[in-house]
Every structure is written in structure tokens, then in C-alpha cells.
Design an enzyme around this catalytic site. Structure first.
Site, PDB file in Angstrom:
ATOM      1  N   SER A 554       0.809  -0.653   0.018  1.00  0.00           N
ATOM      2  CA  SER A 554       0.232   0.141  -0.014  1.00  0.00           C
ATOM      3  C   SER A 554       0.686   1.307  -0.343  1.00  0.00           C
ATOM      4  CB  SER A 554      -1.104   0.051   1.280  1.00  0.00           C
ATOM      5  OG  SER A 554      -2.098   0.883   0.930  1.00  0.00           O
ATOM      6  N   ASP A 641      -9.477  -5.245  -5.688  1.00  0.00           N
ATOM      7  CA  ASP A 641      -8.331  -4.470  -4.548  1.00  0.00           C
ATOM      8  C   ASP A 641      -8.982  -2.660  -5.134  1.00  0.00           C
ATOM      9  OD1 ASP A 641      -6.866  -2.396  -3.559  1.00  0.00           O
ATOM     10  OD2 ASP A 641      -4.880  -3.266  -3.881  1.00  0.00           O
ATOM     11  N   HIS A 680      -6.934  -5.501  -1.195  1.00  0.00           N
ATOM     12  CA  HIS A 680      -5.918  -4.952  -0.693  1.00  0.00           C
ATOM     13  C   HIS A 680      -5.576  -6.150   0.307  1.00  0.00           C
ATOM     14  CE1 HIS A 680      -3.977  -1.458  -0.761  1.00  0.00           C
ATOM     15  NE2 HIS A 680      -4.182  -1.351   0.582  1.00  0.00           N
TER      16      HIS A 680
END
Length: 710
Positions: A554, A641, A680
Site C-alpha cells: 500500500s 482491490d 487490498h
């Protein structure tokens, strides 16, 4: 390393955008459409190279087998009390999702209450949030599919675990707060949008609203209680005060630790919850964070960073709320950060501090703020806690790099408050006594001392020969505290590795000051801090550049990609998971607009000038020196995601392969793996976690020539 033939990828040289007079070419902008045949073909062509590359890594099978074996240990949460029953989460070891159990007493028989594993064949439906009614008789729970942030809320009657017909859709980043009468619940949802909403879309999330759902009615009848038509980015989460009289509305605009705080006295709503509530704007600016702890009548206790970057505890009387009248209950600590507070046994406060990235747990008096007890803790992290105002006991869970977890129980009705070990887990096959954890403080480029944990086998020679795995994050006020990771310990045990975790600026390790030191105009500090961590490991003889892997996900994916661009000579391998790579466009997709508090936004000329300097997508260049190439790079992302949309990684890999991958001197691979039915990371099934870490460490072994140590 064998030379790879990368796919031929179309470049649209006409795709140029003007940013404040700077013409920026965006030749892979067409990859921003996830549904186009061209994008699907691109993903397929990339996976066709990457999947065989990973499968042919000699140690992948050994690693996966060992991971499956060692990860098969029982995982428990703390028990928590709701009404007259106890609940806890438990995973026998390799179940895809953890299961919620119920007990009538701590000694009673445990029964399955909710098992998400039966909701899908492959474990890709996950529990995302839940809330019990005040009396513990009703249960609301959120489900997400394939890793998406979109949630569907369902309801159960706790007695007999009976499913109710109510269903709430279009829910994302939502609160779940029951009124104390058990009649209904506050939650957040987004307006209908064109196209699909399954987590593969990229459309922006704006105009979140607060609704009240009455149990037993259709969602179309839900009552709108708060909306902000002039502030599309605002998100308002509700919670009920401990006495059930007040609804507290915490409004946030981005990811900064600041919020407005409005409240509604439900006794003043003569016709009940029937429309927009009569909100009193207690705090109506974004100059501090106010986290509700408890209240005694109109005297409310908050944790705040207002004029206290390390946080303090204050009392505000709603009848006389002027800032000059606020009372300090527990003052700010000069160094340690107050992470969270809970009220328990009606007059106690449990405070959890972070001291040099290690947790401290204390008991204070609610009336005076005085310290009553510090609970004994080893060096590590508190990762679980339960105990509310009406409870007379607490549970808390401890973990560290070498301890998978100890749950403590403390009965607060006793004279001497001695916590006892309620449950301790061991992992067969990894003997913690063979390893050591050290914490060091190394200087960054500007002289700031940065903490770093290093885990390795006892008695190693510091001769620069060891493979090392350096992890970092550095953003959004998030602290990276010691945690137990089987996948990384396998690297230490079976690949002779060194594990390092650098607590760089941008995180919350030393409060809001540390966070501000690594955001906006200071974002380069994160990259400097991380590169200096690598240089420390090399200088001290732990590893050498050719043996060093850096990893982050991330915001940490942005970190390692930016570092690879800035210092390709410093690392042997880079694994970037679900990274933010296009810093000029991130704010246009899903919830990206909320991150402008950390990054800034290219719509502003000043911000553009910060962003364009480090944006991974815009800073790929072939190293000038003949003997320097890019490290081996593996990008990981997934089709669902919808937090950091996959287009970031797709555009970045296309750029890497074009600018760097075509060069004769670039023999290190530049690859991407795009997973399906994954997002994610939240709620990822165990089977997918095992595949992912097997890919990562097999890639490292193949690229850095690391042998398996049986």
C-alpha cells in the site's frame, strides 16, 4: 539470471496532461479501464510470464509445504462479553476465515455462532465489521466478497443464532452503532452509482450519508440522520454514549488524525429518530482529534491530540463546553504516545501507551486520572483488548516477533489486580530460544534517530553474507509494532535470513510530530529514513546490497518503489504489494481522495511539485553507470482491490519494462502478479495468504540465489 521476453505493450504517446504548465506524458492511461479487453489482455500476458517464473523457483514447493505446516497453529482472539454471553474468534490453524464462538460462561461449552467459511467455497467471503445490541440479543455483521471494501450488512437474533431478513447494501467505511433500546442501528452508505460496485470498479466514493435502520423494516425505509451535501469528502461515523442518551458523530475528511465532533441528545428528539437529527456542533473544525472514552452525565471524557501531539485525556462538560473550561484528566507524556483508552468497571480507565515502539498498559482512576497500576508486559505489542464500562474484567492479548500470542485475564473486583495467563499459544517447529530480537536506533540523512527491530538467529557472524528482508510503511500515523509472522520466521530459519523492520517517519511511533515529519512536503524523509536503514544493515555487516530485499504494501508499496527508483544500487530485490504508484492521479479513484492529507494533490501547483519528484510512475530511469541495474522487482496486486486500484501497479510495471526492461544490462526480472478474487488484504483467506508468501519468498530465493536450509 535468464533474460525475460516482456510483452509488447501499446504506448499512447498522444496521452499528455498539462499540470500547471508541465506537460506530463501518460502513455499507459488506457490501463486505467479495468474492463477493457486491452487491459484484460495485458494482465493475462503479464501473469503468463510471472506465474511460470514463480512456479519454477526451486524452493517454492519447500517453502509452501513448511508454511502450511507451521501456520497450522490455533489462533484465538480475546473473549469479550455481550449481554450475558461470552464470544471469541478462533481459527483451528488453516481455516480460510476465523470463526466466531459463543459461551454462556468462561467455563461453559463453546458453540459456533458464525462461521464465514460456509459462505463461500474458496474462503473469499469475509466478515468485515460487526456490532451487538446493548443487551447482547441482536447481532449485525458485515460481509465482503473477494477482498472488496464494499460490505453487505446482515442481522441475527443471538438466541439460537437465528438469521433475520434485514439486509443493508451500498455500505462502505461504515459505523455500526445500535441504539440502546435495541430497535435499530446507525450505519453509513453511499448513493447509487452508474455501473457496477463489486470492487473491480474505480469510480470515486463521495457523499457518504448516515442512516438509521429500524430492525424488521426494508432498507428503503431507513431514516437519513446526517448528510453533508456541500462537503462530498466528509464521512461521519456515529457511536452511542455509554449511557445510551447521546449519539456522537465523528466527522472526518481524510486520513489525518483530526475530526469534528457533533452530538445529539436523543431525549430532545421528541418523536424519536425520524429524520436529520438535532446536531449540536461541539467541535466544528479539523484542528484536533477527539476520541470518545466515556461520560458521567454531561461530563465527557475524550482522548485528544489538540495541543498535545502525543495525546492526552480531557474532560469536556457539555453544559459549559468552552475550550478554556476543559479539564486535563491525564496529561500528555513528553515522549510516549497514548494509543487508546477504554473505560471499565465504571470507574477505571485502561490506557495503552507506545514507548519506543513497545506497548505499556496502565490502569488509571476515572475521577482523578491517577495511575493505579502498570501491568507487567514483555517487549512487544498489545494486539487485542476487551472490557467495557459495565464489565468487571478485562482481557488483553500480547504478541512479539518471537511469541505468537498470550491472552491475559484480569478480574477487577479483586483487591490485588493480578492478571493471569488465560491462554498461551506455541508454534511447533520454531524454537524461539534459537533467535534474538534487537532494537537499534540509526541516524537518517538529517540526523534524526530512527528505531529499527532486527531479528536473527543467535550467534551469526556479521560478515555481510546474509540475505536480509527489510520492511517499512511510513504513513498515515500508523505505527508498525512487533508482530508474529510465520512467513518471515521461515525466511530467518530456512533461508538463513535477517528480518528488519524500520519505524520510519510518517508513522505514529512518536505521535503526530513523527507523522508530520513524513508527509506532504516532508515525504522524502520516509525514503531517506528507509534508505539509511538499508545502509545501516550493510555497514554493520548484516547483509550486502545484492542480498537485500525491501518490502512494503500500500503506502509501503509506494515506499519501496520510490526507493528502487532513487537508489537502484542499494537493493537486490524489491517486492511491492498493492502500492500507490501514480502520485499525480491517485485522488481520482475510489477512496484515494482521502489520502491527500498525507500526500497532497496534483491539482495544487505546490503539491504537484512535491509529488512529481518522487511519484514511482514518473521517476523510472535507466541507471547511467554500466554496472548498475534495477533490482529484481515483483509487484503484487489484485482485481478486487478497490482501496489502491490495480491500475497503479499495471501502469508502473509497463513503464519499468519499457524504460528499464529493454536494456541489455537489465538481467534482473521486472514482474507483476495480478491475483483474482482478492483485494487490498483485509479478509484474505488463509489459502491465498499461503500462496502469496510462497510466491514472495520463492522470488527472493530465485533472484538472490538463496539456498534452502533444511
Amino acid at each position: 539470471m535468464l533474460s525475460l521476453q516482456y510483452p509488447d505493450v501499446y504506448r499512447d504517446e498522444t496521452a499528455v496532461q498539462d499540470y500547471h504548465g508541465h506537460k506530463i506524458c501518460d502513455p499507459y492511461a488506457w490501463l486505467e479501464d479495468p474492463d477493457s479487453e486491452q487491459t484484460k489482455a495485458f494482465v493475462e500476458a503479464q501473469n503468463k510470464i510471472t506465474v511460470p517464473f514463480l512456479e519454477q523457483c526451486p524452493i517454492r514447493g519447500l517453502y509452501k509445504e513448511r508454511m502450511t505446516e507451521l501456520y497450522d497453529y490455533p489462533k484465538y482472539s480475546c473473549h469479550f462479553k455481550k449481554g450475558k454471553r461470552y464470544f471469541y474468534f478462533y481459527n483451528t490453524g488453516l481455516q480460510n476465515q476465523r470463526v466466531l464462538y459463543v459461551q454462556d460462561s468462561l467455563e461453559g461449552e463453546a458453540r459456533v455462532f458464525l462461521d464465514p467459511n460456509i459462505l463461500s467455497d474458496d474462503g473469499t467471503v469475509a466478515l468485515r465489521g460487526y456490532a451487538f445490541s446493548e443487551d447482547g440479543e441482536y447481532f449485525a455483521y458485515g460481509l465482503s466478497a473477494s477482498g472488496s471494501d464494499w460490505v453487505t450488512i446482515k442481522f441475527m437474533k443471538v438466541d439460537g443464532a437465528k438469521e433475520l431478513p434485514d439486509v443493508l447494501e451500498r455500505v462502505k467505511f461504515s459505523c455500526m452503532a445500535w441504539t440502546h433500546d435495541g430497535k435499530g442501528m446507525f450505519y453509513n452508505s453511499y448513493p447509487q452509482q452508474d455501473g457496477k460496485s463489486d470492487g473491480t470498479e474505480t469510480s470515486t466514493n463521495l457523499h457518504q450519508k448516515l442512516y438509521y435502520h429500524v430492525l424488521g423494516t426494508d432498507q428503503s425505509e431507513d431514516i437519513l440522520c446526517a448528510e453533508f451535501p456541500d462537503e462530498p469528502k466528509w464521512m461521519g461515523g456515529a457511536e452511542l454514549s455509554d449511557d445510551g442518551r447521546y449519539v456522537l458523530l465523528s466527522i472526518r475528511e481524510g486520513c489525518d488524525p483530526v475530526n469534528r465532533l457533533w452530538y445529539c441528545d436523543l431525549q430532545q428528539e421528541s418523536s424519536g429518530i425520524a429524520g436529520i437529527l438535532k446536531w449540536v456542533k461541539l467541535i466544528d473544525n479539523f484542528e484536533g482529534e477527539y476520541d470518545y472514552v466515556t461520560n458521567e452525565g454531561t461530563v465527557f471524557t475524550f482522548k485528544t491530540n489538540r495541543q498535545s501531539p502525543n495525546y492526552r485525556v480531557i474532560n469536556i462538560d457539555f453544559r459549559d463546553p468552552e475550550e478554556s473550561k476543559w479539564k486535563v484528566l491525564v496529561p500528555e507524556h513528553e515522549k510516549d504516545v497514548l494509543e487508546w483508552i477504554a473505560c471499565v468497571r465504571s470507574n477505571f480507565l485502561v490506557l495503552c501507551y507506545l514507548h519506543d515502539v513497545k506497548n505499556i498498559l496502565q490502569l488509571h482512576d476515572l475521577t482523578t486520572g491517577a495511575l493505579l497500576k502498570t501491568f507487567p508486559l514483555d517487549v512487544g505489542s498489545i494486539v487485542g483488548y476487551s472490557g467495557q464500562k459495565k464489565d468487571t474484567e478485562i482481557f488483553y492479548q500480547f504478541t512479539s516477533f518471537l511469541s505468537p500470542g498470550i491472552i491475559y485475564h484480569c478480574d477487577l473486583t479483586k483487591e490485588e489486580l493480578e492478571p493471569r495467563v488465560f491462554r498461551e499459544v506455541t508454534v511447533k517447529g520454531i524454537d524461539a530460544s534459537d533467535y534474538q530480537t534487537v532494537q537499534i536506533f540509526y541516524p537518517s540523512k538529517d540526523g534524526t534517530k530512527i528505531p529499527m527491530f532486527i531479528v536473527h538467529k543467535k550467534g551469526i557472524k556479521l560478515d555481510g553474507s546474509h540475505p536480509a528482508f527489510l520492511y517499512g510503511y511510513g504513513g498515515f500515523n500508523i505505527s508498525i509494532t512487533p508482530n508474529y509472522s510465520v512467513s518471515r520466521l521461515i525466511f530467518v530459519r530456512h533461508m538463513g535470513g535477517i528480518l528488519a523492520v524500520a519505524n520510519i517517519r510518517g508513522g505514529g511511533e512518536y505521535g503526530e510530530t513523527w507523522h508530520k515529519g513524513g508527509i506532504l512536503a516532508n515525504k522524502q524523509n520516509c525514503f531517506d529514513d528507509f534508505q539509511c536503514a538499508a545502509e545501516y544493515l550493510i555497514k554493520e555487516g548484516y547483509t550486502s546490497p545484492k542480498r537485500l530485499t525491501i518490502n512494503g504494501g500500500s503506502n509501503g508499496g509506494l515506499l519501496v518503489a520510490a526507493c528502487a527508483n532513487q537508489r537502484p544500487d542499494l537493493f537486490g530485490c524489491v517486492i511491492a504489494q498493492v502500492g500507490v504508484m501514480d502520485m499525480l492521479k491517485f485522488h481520482k479513484y475510489t477512496i484515494g481522495h482521502a489520502w491527500t492529507t498525507d500526500y497532497g494533490c496534483s491539482d495544487s501547483k505546490q503539491h504537484f511539485e512535491w509529488l512529481v519528484k518522487y511519484s514511482p510512475l514518473h521517476n523510472v530511469k535507466l541507471p547511467e553507470a554500466d554496472d548498475i541495474q534495477y533490482p529484481s522487482m515483483l509487484l503484487l496486486t489484485a482485481d478486487h482491490d478497490d482501496r489502491v486500484v490495480p491500475l497503479h501497479s499495471l501502469k508502473f510495471i509497463a513503464t519499468l519494462q519499457y524504460i528499464v526492461g529493454r536494456s541489455r544490462k537489465q538481467s534482473n526480472p521486472l514482474l507483476i502478479h495480478v491475483d483474482t478474487k482478492a483485494g487490498h488484504g483485509a479478509g484474505k483467506p488463509t489459502a491465498k495468504v499461503i500462496e502469496e508468501v510462497s510466491d514472495m519468498f520463492a522470488f527472493i530465493a530465485r533472484c538472490l540465489n538463496v539456498d534452502w536450509i533444511p
